[in-house]
Design an enzyme around this catalytic site. Structure first.
Site, PDB file in Angstrom:
ATOM      1  N   GLU A   1       1.020  -5.968   9.268  1.00  0.00           N
ATOM      2  CA  GLU A   1      -0.050  -5.164   8.661  1.00  0.00           C
ATOM      3  C   GLU A   1      -1.427  -5.792   8.822  1.00  0.00           C
ATOM      4  O   GLU A   1      -2.372  -5.139   9.233  1.00  0.00           O
ATOM      5  CB  GLU A   1       0.207  -4.957   7.156  1.00  0.00           C
ATOM      6  CG  GLU A   1       1.323  -4.008   6.851  1.00  0.00           C
ATOM      7  CD  GLU A   1       2.543  -4.757   6.363  1.00  0.00           C
ATOM      8  OE1 GLU A   1       3.284  -4.193   5.587  1.00  0.00           O
ATOM      9  OE2 GLU A   1       2.751  -5.906   6.780  1.00  0.00           O
TER      10      GLU A   1
ATOM     11  N   TYR B   1       6.930 -12.847  -1.006  1.00  0.00           N
ATOM     12  CA  TYR B   1       6.341 -11.509  -1.134  1.00  0.00           C
ATOM     13  C   TYR B   1       6.126 -11.166  -2.602  1.00  0.00           C
ATOM     14  O   TYR B   1       7.006 -11.367  -3.440  1.00  0.00           O
ATOM     15  CB  TYR B   1       7.251 -10.478  -0.473  1.00  0.00           C
ATOM     16  CG  TYR B   1       6.609  -9.125  -0.311  1.00  0.00           C
ATOM     17  CD1 TYR B   1       5.411  -8.992   0.369  1.00  0.00           C
ATOM     18  CD2 TYR B   1       7.194  -7.987  -0.854  1.00  0.00           C
ATOM     19  CE1 TYR B   1       4.814  -7.747   0.523  1.00  0.00           C
ATOM     20  CE2 TYR B   1       6.616  -6.740  -0.696  1.00  0.00           C
ATOM     21  CZ  TYR B   1       5.422  -6.638  -0.008  1.00  0.00           C
ATOM     22  OH  TYR B   1       4.828  -5.408   0.139  1.00  0.00           O
TER      23      TYR B   1
END
Length: 867
Positions: A59, A384
């Site tokens: 991303e 994460y």
């Protein structure tokens, strides 16, 4: 070459070359173009010694740099084989989503099995083109977006766009869609070990997760693009409504209403200081400050037993007149377990309560820690950060236990590793809890390498993650009871200290304080019952019960999680959207609903009760989870939702605005004017303070609502009293630009030219008006009661504009029409489109269907959009 025979010989030569060298290539693409030769084949430059190449898409550009460094660098012996198999590696960033739903009604079509219309945004086009160009040079494409539904959605969009591009260019490049080797990989931390480990676990893009992503986007679109226009028409000035954001707004407003309705209850308590003289140690004076009276006159005292001052004074006198002894000493040891591993929700809660960080700020800093933005090693510092799981990997648990045993000793380790199960409603446990990627990266080593807020957040994550694998803290408590001989009086006091720190050894802030507590505890433990006590300071204290506190970022996230509303990735965006829409404001760390927020919530709660209900929203989240687990078809879910939602929207659109305003006015009741603090009788709290004959009520204008007199704009008994909603609606008065004060309205003074300047109050707040017609809104930095003539003149000169008086408007209209002529009104169709007023001229005898055709023709809209 331009000759066909030469072309054939060249193809054989190149094909034979690749065949003899047995390179790991999948296809060789050759195209003959007049006057030039285009050869597209695997490149031999880069990481491996072959022509094979790999494209990795992530991303963010920061993450791309880290992953590129891991895959293009040298590795250890066991990593070299993996790196060679990749060949030349190119890593690109998609910068989030490359396409999104079309930002207009009709992007989700219920008539075509909820077909979704996606479009590539102008901002994403150059990035997508770069990815396509890189894909044409590579043999293998790895989509390494985040390991959640949103990341799966991004990977799916990329795959869809790449396959469309291949099909479109099939004739020119002789590629085929099935020849495009696209795989999905995920890693929970941006470290070399995790990235290389994910390569052996590649898979296809998950259809179930994509279906859940599409269902969520379709639901949000259907609610937003159907409910928001209802708000624009029925409550002008309202920005939007959403499936999850509206439920969250309701939660904030209902807490505010609960606080407004709260009636404090008075109660009293009696405390006194006790000094115990021990004959065995005459030099030692043991003092117990603030011992609580729990029994008086032989009766047990509850929280509200002493409800009046005279009762409290009588209880205090009974202690003063009695001879008090130490009657009991009890020793106990309690345990305090460490906090559970952090999820997105608990991280935001702790960051809010301990660090004063908002949910949005917390996630921004955590994102940088995850991507290794502050790391000198190039690896991410935490795993994460969007997760609702409390699971910790076995490798981390073993490394944490080894670290603790080596640094603090085996006594600081529990017998078995601690395992945790999530307690939150609808938890997916899909990902690991938030933890540091390496236990050895102690916060003390990074204090000068991280920004202050980043270090504080990392310290919180590291400490919590390591502490959860450590022993309990043991706390020793001495409880003391004091009373008279006949046991009609009982006072209690206690003292405690940590005798074994356990997991609290990581927090050294209170170490010195605890050492002092231990010395006091050791001294007090020698006291024996029946020792005489001297009581002093018997004064009773008055208390009142407190309402529940307003939500902070952390407490709202906790409440949303408990109700099962939203998901880890949505908590921060919910608060951000509500703030940007001016439905809530943040003051001193608390979230306060504006009058606009209250009005929208009241409207939705009355006309769309089902869709802002907590249980309904939570149930919808459960169904979306079933879709992601392949237990429910996503179109079936949408069909059930749309079959009841669409008629509800249509029904509300048919209700006249005046009816809706009257209904909301009735529901809000006296709360609508509670902030004005009018001195009216109980039976008529809404009497207009200006004319005395009218009644204050809710009124709407083009730019929002206000509270005005029932005679406002009346031709027979005109009263111009009107105040902004925020100024008069409950707690919103505390966040209004200015407070309501009738005494501020009047003449401010005369300027240098002798012109009078007036302070006035209208539906949009205080404003200054000079007698020549120049007006200006009163800026926030000035108060209406203290404004001077000089300040008013400055404001008028800098920000003022001329406004026609009523007399001037009448004269102007009469002059343009001629004497005796009536003003003519041309017929027109008025409607709302994308929050804007639209007008189309039309004949007065047009039917409803003809009006729709005119709108569709004028604005190039479909019939459904026109309706």
């Amino acid at each position: 070459t331009t000759s066909r025979p030469a072309w054939s010989r060249l193809v054989k030569r190149i094909g034979g070359y690749w065949g003899r060298n047995q390179h790991q290539h999948r296809h060789l693409n050759l195209s003959l173009i007049p006057n030039r030769l285009l050869v597209a084949c695997p490149s031999t430059s880069g990481g491996g010694d072959s022509g094979f190449s790999t494209l990795v898409v992530v991303e963010s550009p920061t993450k791309a740099k880290k992953v590129a460094r891991f895959l293009n660098g040298k590795g250890e012996e066991h990593e070299e084989e993996i790196l060679r198999s990749l060949g030349r590696v190119e890593v690109l960033a998609s910068y989030g989503h490359v396409r999104d739903l079309e930002g207009k009604p009709g992007a989700v079509d219920p008539a075509k099995e909820f077909e979704l219309r996606w479009s590539v945004s102008p901002r994403a086009k150059p990035r997508l083109e770069a990815i396509k160009q890189a894909a044409s040079r590579c043999d293998r494409i790895l989509l390494a977006t985040d390991p959640d539904r949103e990341g799966e959605g991004i990977a799916w969009h990329l795959q869809e766009e790449l396959e469309k591009w291949v099909k479109a260019s099939k004739r020119g490049s002789k590629l085929d869609a099935r020849d495009l080797q696209i795989e999905r990989i995920t890693f929970n931390e941006v470290t070399k070990q995790a990235v290389l480990g994910s390569l052996s676990e590649s898979r296809d893009v998950s259809t179930a997760l994509v279906d859940a992503y599409r269902a969520r986007r379709a639901l949000d679109h259907l609610v937003g693009f159907n409910l928001s226009p209802v708000l624009w028409r029925k409550l002008p000035g309202s920005k939007s409504a959403g499936r999850v954001q509206s439920a969250a707004l309701r939660m904030i407003c209902e807490r505010d209403e609960e606080i407004a309705k709260f009636v404090p209850q008075e109660y009293w308590s009696v405390k006194c200081d006790l000094r115990v003289d021990d004959p065995a140690a005459p030099d030692a004076r043991h003092t117990f400050e603030g011992a609580n009276l729990v029994r008086a006159h032989g009766e047990k005292l509850g929280k509200f037993s002493l409800s009046r001052e005279d009762e409290a004074l009588a209880a205090a006198r009974s202690v003063e007149e009695s001879e008090i002894f130490l009657t009991r000493v009890k020793e106990s040891v309690s345990r305090k377990s460490p906090r559970r591993p952090l999820t997105t929700s608990t991280l935001q809660q702790l960051a809010s309560s301990r660090l004063g960080m908002s949910a949005v700020e917390t996630m921004m800093v955590a994102q940088k820690l995850y991507e290794g933005d502050h790391s000198s090693s190039g690896e991410g510092l935490i795993t994460y950060m969007r997760t609702d799981g409390t699971y910790l990997s076995p490798s981390f648990i073993s490394s944490a236990r080894a670290f603790v045993g080596e640094k603090y000793g085996e006594e600081y380790l529990p017998e078995k590793p601690r395992m945790f199960a999530s307690k939150s409603k609808n938890a997916q446990e899909a990902h690991e809890a938030i933890r540091p990627t390496s236990v050895k990266a102690e916060p003390a080593l990074l204090v000068n390498k991280l920004e202050p807020k980043a270090w504080k957040l990392y310290n919180l994550i590291w400490t919590t993650s390591v502490a959860c694998q450590m022993s309990d803290t043991r706390i020793k408590t001495l409880s003391f009871e004091f009373g008279d001989e006949d046991a009609s009086i009982l006072l209690r006091s206690s003292a405690s200290a940590v005798v074994f720190p356990g997991h609290q050894v990581l927090n050294k802030e209170k170490e010195e304080e605890n050492k002092a507590n231990l010395r006091v505890l050791e001294s007090l433990s020698k006291l024996e019952p029946k020792l005489r006590c001297l009581a002093s300071n018997h004064e009773p204290s008055q208390h009142f019960t407190s309402p529940p506190p307003k939500f902070s970022d952390g407490s709202l996230v906790k409440a949303l999680e408990e109700e099962g509303i939203g998901r880890p990735s949505t908590y921060a965006p919910i608060i951000k959207v509500l703030t940007s829409r001016n439905y809530i404001v943040r003051r001193s760390g608390r979230l306060i609903p504006t009058a606009r927020g209250h009005l929208v919530t009241t409207f939705l709660r009355h006309y769309f009760e089902k869709y802002v209900d907590y249980s309904y929203t939570s149930d919808m989240e459960e169904k979306l989870d079933k879709v992601s687990n392949n237990e429910l078809d996503w179109t079936f879910l949408l069909t059930n939702f749309w079959s009841s939602f669409e008629p509800n929207v249509s029904d509300v659109l048919q209700i006249r605005n005046r009816v809706i305003i009257d209904e909301l006015d009735s529901i809000l009741g006296d709360a609508l004017v509670s902030g004005l603090e009018l001195d009216n009788e109980e039976e008529n709290k809404r009497r207009c303070p200006s004319c005395g004959s009218g009644t204050l009520g809710l009124k709407l204008s083009r730019f929002g609502g206000f509270v005005g007199c029932s005679n406002y704009g009346s031709k027979t008994n005109e009263c111009n009293f009107g105040v902004p909603l925020d100024m008069c609606f409950g707690s919103s008065k505390n966040i209004a630009t200015h407070s309501f004060d009738p005494s501020a309205v009047g003449v401010v003074g005369q300027d240098g030219d002798g012109r009078e300047i007036h302070m006035k109050l209208g539906p949009y707040g205080y404003y200054i008006q000079r007698e020549d017609g120049r007006v200006a809104s009163l800026p926030r930095e000035y108060q209406p009661t203290t404004l001077t003539v000089e300040e008013a003149t400055v404001v008028l000169n800098e920000k003022g504009k001329f406004r026609k008086t009523k007399e001037k408007r009448k004269a102007s209209d009469a002059g343009s029409r001629g004497a005796g002529e009536k003003k003519k009104a041309n017929p027109f169709i008025a409607f709302m489109q994308a929050e804007k007023d639209r007008v189309v001229k039309a004949n007065p005898d047009k039917t409803w269907q003809e009006c729709l055709k005119i709108i569709a023709s004028e604005y190039k809209a479909s019939a459904s959009e026109a309706q």
